[in-house]
Design an enzyme around this catalytic site. Sequence first.
Site, mmCIF file in Angstrom:
data_model
loop_
_atom_site.group_PDB
_atom_site.id
_atom_site.type_symbol
_atom_site.label_atom_id
_atom_site.label_comp_id
_atom_site.label_asym_id
_atom_site.label_seq_id
_atom_site.Cartn_x
_atom_site.Cartn_y
_atom_site.Cartn_z
ATOM 1 N N ASN A 196 0.987 -0.992 -0.152
ATOM 2 C CA ASN A 196 0.069 0.036 -0.126
ATOM 3 C C ASN A 196 0.503 1.107 0.327
ATOM 4 O O ASN A 196 0.366 2.317 -0.339
ATOM 5 C CB ASN A 196 -0.422 -0.382 0.578
ATOM 6 C CG ASN A 196 -2.194 1.145 1.260
ATOM 7 O OD1 ASN A 196 -2.475 1.934 0.872
ATOM 8 N ND2 ASN A 196 -1.065 2.194 2.175
ATOM 9 N N TYR A 255 3.151 9.701 -12.002
ATOM 10 C CA TYR A 255 2.893 9.162 -10.616
ATOM 11 C C TYR A 255 1.649 7.781 -11.850
ATOM 12 O O TYR A 255 1.848 6.641 -11.277
ATOM 13 C CB TYR A 255 1.551 10.122 -10.427
ATOM 14 C CG TYR A 255 0.657 9.082 -8.884
ATOM 15 C CD1 TYR A 255 1.164 8.018 -8.123
ATOM 16 C CD2 TYR A 255 -0.680 8.838 -9.465
ATOM 17 C CE1 TYR A 255 -0.148 7.356 -7.498
ATOM 18 C CE2 TYR A 255 -1.714 8.344 -8.483
ATOM 19 C CZ TYR A 255 -0.848 7.766 -7.184
ATOM 20 O OH TYR A 255 -2.081 6.643 -6.467
ATOM 21 N N ALA A 313 2.504 6.201 -14.767
ATOM 22 C CA ALA A 313 2.962 5.823 -15.211
ATOM 23 C C ALA A 313 3.327 4.525 -14.067
ATOM 24 O O ALA A 313 3.602 3.361 -14.244
ATOM 25 C CB ALA A 313 4.003 6.149 -16.048
#
Length: 240
Positions: free
Chosen positions: A79, A144, A146
């Site tokens: 995460n 981001y 990508a």
Amino acid sequence: MARTILITGGGTGIGRALAEHFAAHGDRVVITGRRPGPLKDAADALTGVTAAVCDHTDPAALHRLAAELPERLDVLVNNAGGQTDFDADGATDLASYARDFRANLDANLLSAALTTRAVDGRLAAGGAVIHIGSIAADQGSGSYGAAKAGLASWNVDLARTLGPRGITANVVSPGYIAGTEFFRDQLADARRERLIAATATGRPGALDDITGAVAFLASPAARHITGQVLNVNGGAHPTR
């Protein structure tokens, strides 16, 4: 039987909500992150949750973390990450562009790859690896987006690698989720209204929407689901 679950970036937002959910269902949870304060607050508040400080882009830090972890991990939730452009200094020269692009790749793609590699030997048969992706992977958001698109692509190969051991690997891809630090308090009301208007449900996503999706992919009901991206965006990005 209680499972052992590692959640990176577990001190706040989605990570903390996941830790609370799994701990409430009797699992043993280890949360990690770079900031000791939020980690301690979460671990102190949640029964069955322990914390360890770790920068998941740093191989040496991951070696230290692995030495502290239990011998068996049933679920890994990658995460940790976020839109690092919010923390950039605004410089536009080529060297700064390269630095800022790499920052998003490191935070959102390399961190997941390194963490998974570092704990690979502890992942138990019948377990699950779940990454938190983003709608930006499909709708675009510079480096981001990508990085999150790369995460989904890399997960396909990971699923093939872990599959023979009975371990699944999937991505949960949120749209706009309220109640997180993602926008660093920089989300204007007009932008928030546009994000909600783009959904079919007419509401922002909630932390419970993500915990439910992750919990399902970590459950016995999802043992034949792997190599997939589960979109949780209220229909803002539909698929077929």
